[in-house]
Scaffold this motif. Sequence first.
Motif, PDB file in Angstrom:
ATOM      1  N   SER A  30      76.859  32.734  31.683  1.00 44.74           N
ATOM      2  CA  SER A  30      77.199  31.388  31.238  1.00 44.74           C
ATOM      3  C   SER A  30      78.552  31.442  30.535  1.00 44.74           C
ATOM      4  CB  SER A  30      76.135  30.848  30.276  1.00 44.74           C
ATOM      5  OG  SER A  30      74.885  30.766  30.923  1.00 44.74           O
ATOM      6  N   ARG A  31      79.454  30.557  30.914  1.00 46.10           N
ATOM      7  CA  ARG A  31      80.807  30.546  30.366  1.00 46.10           C
ATOM      8  C   ARG A  31      80.908  29.569  29.208  1.00 46.10           C
ATOM      9  NH1 ARG A  31      85.903  28.059  30.902  1.00 46.10           N
ATOM     10  NH2 ARG A  31      87.656  29.492  31.251  1.00 46.10           N
ATOM     11  N   SER A  32      81.627  29.979  28.176  1.00 48.98           N
ATOM     12  CA  SER A  32      81.913  29.086  27.062  1.00 48.98           C
ATOM     13  C   SER A  32      83.308  29.396  26.542  1.00 48.98           C
ATOM     14  CB  SER A  32      80.869  29.248  25.941  1.00 48.98           C
ATOM     15  OG  SER A  32      80.904  30.563  25.421  1.00 48.98           O
ATOM     16  N   GLU A  33      83.859  28.482  25.765  1.00 46.58           N
ATOM     17  CA  GLU A  33      85.182  28.702  25.195  1.00 46.58           C
ATOM     18  C   GLU A  33      85.033  29.322  23.818  1.00 46.58           C
ATOM     19  OE1 GLU A  33      88.099  28.465  26.584  1.00 46.58           O
ATOM     20  OE2 GLU A  33      87.176  27.793  28.461  1.00 46.58           O
ATOM     21  N   GLY A  34      85.699  30.443  23.614  1.00 50.34           N
ATOM     22  CA  GLY A  34      85.671  31.119  22.330  1.00 50.34           C
ATOM     23  C   GLY A  34      87.009  31.032  21.633  1.00 50.34           C
ATOM     24  N   ARG A  35      87.058  31.527  20.420  1.00 55.09           N
ATOM     25  CA  ARG A  35      88.297  31.466  19.639  1.00 55.09           C
ATOM     26  C   ARG A  35      89.425  32.238  20.313  1.00 55.09           C
ATOM     27  NH1 ARG A  35      90.195  34.772  15.629  1.00 55.09           N
ATOM     28  NH2 ARG A  35      88.259  35.988  15.701  1.00 55.09           N
ATOM     29  N   LEU A  36      89.063  33.324  21.031  1.00 59.12           N
ATOM     30  CA  LEU A  36      90.062  34.162  21.672  1.00 59.12           C
ATOM     31  C   LEU A  36      90.096  33.969  23.183  1.00 59.12           C
ATOM     32  CD1 LEU A  36      89.468  37.458  19.648  1.00 59.12           C
ATOM     33  CD2 LEU A  36      91.200  35.686  19.253  1.00 59.12           C
ATOM     34  N   GLY A  37      89.518  32.871  23.650  1.00 57.44           N
ATOM     35  CA  GLY A  37      89.527  32.609  25.077  1.00 57.44           C
ATOM     36  C   GLY A  37      88.119  32.514  25.640  1.00 57.44           C
ATOM     37  N   PRO A  38      87.991  32.411  26.964  1.00 59.64           N
ATOM     38  CA  PRO A  38      86.668  32.262  27.575  1.00 59.64           C
ATOM     39  C   PRO A  38      85.745  33.433  27.251  1.00 59.64           C
ATOM     40  CG  PRO A  38      88.419  31.816  29.163  1.00 59.64           C
ATOM     41  CD  PRO A  38      89.078  32.394  27.960  1.00 59.64           C
ATOM     42  N   GLN A  39      84.483  33.101  26.995  1.00 55.45           N
ATOM     43  CA  GLN A  39      83.445  34.102  26.745  1.00 55.45           C
ATOM     44  C   GLN A  39      82.353  33.924  27.797  1.00 55.45           C
ATOM     45  OE1 GLN A  39      83.254  36.489  23.912  1.00 55.45           O
ATOM     46  NE2 GLN A  39      85.432  36.002  24.123  1.00 55.45           N
ATOM     47  N   TYR A  40      81.791  35.047  28.221  1.00 55.34           N
ATOM     48  CA  TYR A  40      80.749  35.018  29.241  1.00 55.34           C
ATOM     49  C   TYR A  40      79.497  35.692  28.685  1.00 55.34           C
ATOM     50  CZ  TYR A  40      84.329  33.550  32.510  1.00 55.34           C
ATOM     51  OH  TYR A  40      85.320  32.847  33.139  1.00 55.34           O
ATOM     52  N   GLU A  41      78.418  34.925  28.623  1.00 52.86           N
ATOM     53  CA  GLU A  41      77.154  35.439  28.084  1.00 52.86           C
ATOM     54  C   GLU A  41      76.187  35.729  29.228  1.00 52.86           C
ATOM     55  OE1 GLU A  41      73.716  34.218  24.815  1.00 52.86           O
ATOM     56  OE2 GLU A  41      75.620  33.136  24.922  1.00 52.86           O
ATOM     57  N   ILE A  42      75.702  36.943  29.242  1.00 54.07           N
ATOM     58  CA  ILE A  42      74.820  37.349  30.325  1.00 54.07           C
ATOM     59  C   ILE A  42      73.462  36.676  30.164  1.00 54.07           C
ATOM     60  CG2 ILE A  42      73.826  39.425  29.239  1.00 54.07           C
ATOM     61  CD1 ILE A  42      74.495  40.813  32.013  1.00 54.07           C
ATOM     62  N   HIS A  43      72.858  36.282  31.267  1.00 52.07           N
ATOM     63  CA  HIS A  43      71.587  35.556  31.212  1.00 52.07           C
ATOM     64  C   HIS A  43      70.465  36.420  30.655  1.00 52.07           C
ATOM     65  CE1 HIS A  43      72.933  32.466  34.494  1.00 52.07           C
ATOM     66  NE2 HIS A  43      73.608  32.351  33.378  1.00 52.07           N
ATOM     67  N   ASP A  44      69.516  35.754  30.003  1.00 51.45           N
ATOM     68  CA  ASP A  44      68.455  36.457  29.289  1.00 51.45           C
ATOM     69  C   ASP A  44      67.652  37.439  30.139  1.00 51.45           C
ATOM     70  OD1 ASP A  44      69.066  35.488  26.836  1.00 51.45           O
ATOM     71  OD2 ASP A  44      67.457  34.011  26.739  1.00 51.45           O
ATOM     72  N   PRO A  45      67.268  37.119  31.366  1.00 51.39           N
ATOM     73  CA  PRO A  45      66.480  38.103  32.133  1.00 51.39           C
ATOM     74  C   PRO A  45      67.203  39.431  32.321  1.00 51.39           C
ATOM     75  CG  PRO A  45      66.322  35.933  33.144  1.00 51.39           C
ATOM     76  CD  PRO A  45      67.381  35.831  32.087  1.00 51.39           C
ATOM     77  N   ILE A  46      68.518  39.389  32.515  1.00 51.53           N
ATOM     78  CA  ILE A  46      69.290  40.628  32.637  1.00 51.53           C
ATOM     79  C   ILE A  46      69.398  41.313  31.276  1.00 51.53           C
ATOM     80  CG2 ILE A  46      71.511  41.631  33.275  1.00 51.53           C
ATOM     81  CD1 ILE A  46      69.961  40.520  35.636  1.00 51.53           C
ATOM     82  N   ARG A  47      69.670  40.525  30.260  1.00 46.35           N
ATOM     83  CA  ARG A  47      69.809  41.093  28.907  1.00 46.35           C
ATOM     84  C   ARG A  47      68.526  41.773  28.459  1.00 46.35           C
ATOM     85  NH1 ARG A  47      68.908  39.186  23.962  1.00 46.35           N
ATOM     86  NH2 ARG A  47      68.350  37.134  24.768  1.00 46.35           N
ATOM     87  N   ARG A  48      67.379  41.157  28.760  1.00 46.11           N
ATOM     88  CA  ARG A  48      66.103  41.734  28.321  1.00 46.11           C
ATOM     89  C   ARG A  48      65.682  42.947  29.147  1.00 46.11           C
ATOM     90  NH1 ARG A  48      64.557  36.145  27.946  1.00 46.11           N
ATOM     91  NH2 ARG A  48      63.519  36.348  29.968  1.00 46.11           N
TER      92      ARG A  48
END
Length: 291
Positions: free
Chosen positions: A189-207
Amino acid sequence: MATSVKGNETREEANWEDLDPGLQAVFGLVFEREGIDFRSYRRKTIERRVVSRLQKLRCQSCEDYVAILARDVAESRRLLEHVTIKVSRFFRDAPVYERLRTEVLPELFRPGEAQAALHFWSAGCGLGEEAYSLALLLAEVARRGRSLPKVAILATDLDEAALAGARRGRYPEAALAEASSQTIAGYFSRSEGRLGPQYEIHDPIRRSVTFLRHDLLTGTAPIEGTKFDLILCRNVLIYFERPAQDRVFHLLAASVTAGGYLCLGEAEHLPTHLAPDFEVIDRQARLYRKL
């Protein structure tokens, strides 16, 4: 990357007798608080990283820095974070992951057979890109309709701050430079961060990845009694003195199950005395299979 060992065994690893007394004091405080002996590192590397930390804090001498360490117990951990180099990306060195996808995983997943759980280990995982890349490979295989056995992915590092970041699973755009657009769209999932775009890995992969603090140089397995079907320890050993490398190589060799795979970094080679225990699968990819 992981670096520590207690006791006298590291004193033989390099000639540190001419080390600046101020640096000796720094090393002593870090060893006392963190159980980490910086003498297991290659000397030029560790000296350069410690000096750069002094410069960042505008210390005029090692004695100034020792005074900071003495009054700020958290600084030894910040120094550790500065010294342990964490440079990685998802699917770093694409040919290695292609070999894992096309040869290693099909060999480990045997259709039509009842299989016990498989165990994968990313040793010296840093911020977790390598471990999550393994999880993404598995997700892609499953997406294509392949029935998979249960796979447990363990990722270990000495740096707790790096592990905390890995568990969060948020990465800058640069970390995904070698990931396909389909992978990014499907699992981040993409979001805008203070230092540019941030990408957060989906929960099923993270877990699907377990992160654990572990010291490679203790010579003990991260989970007692567990053998691994695939171990990735890439671009970690190059930062160690030779005797420390030997200890880690022996740990890795002992931790791979018969028929399992070991993957090293591009500048790392299996020692000659361990070579008879392994078949070379891909010399360029530093991929070996235990006999």
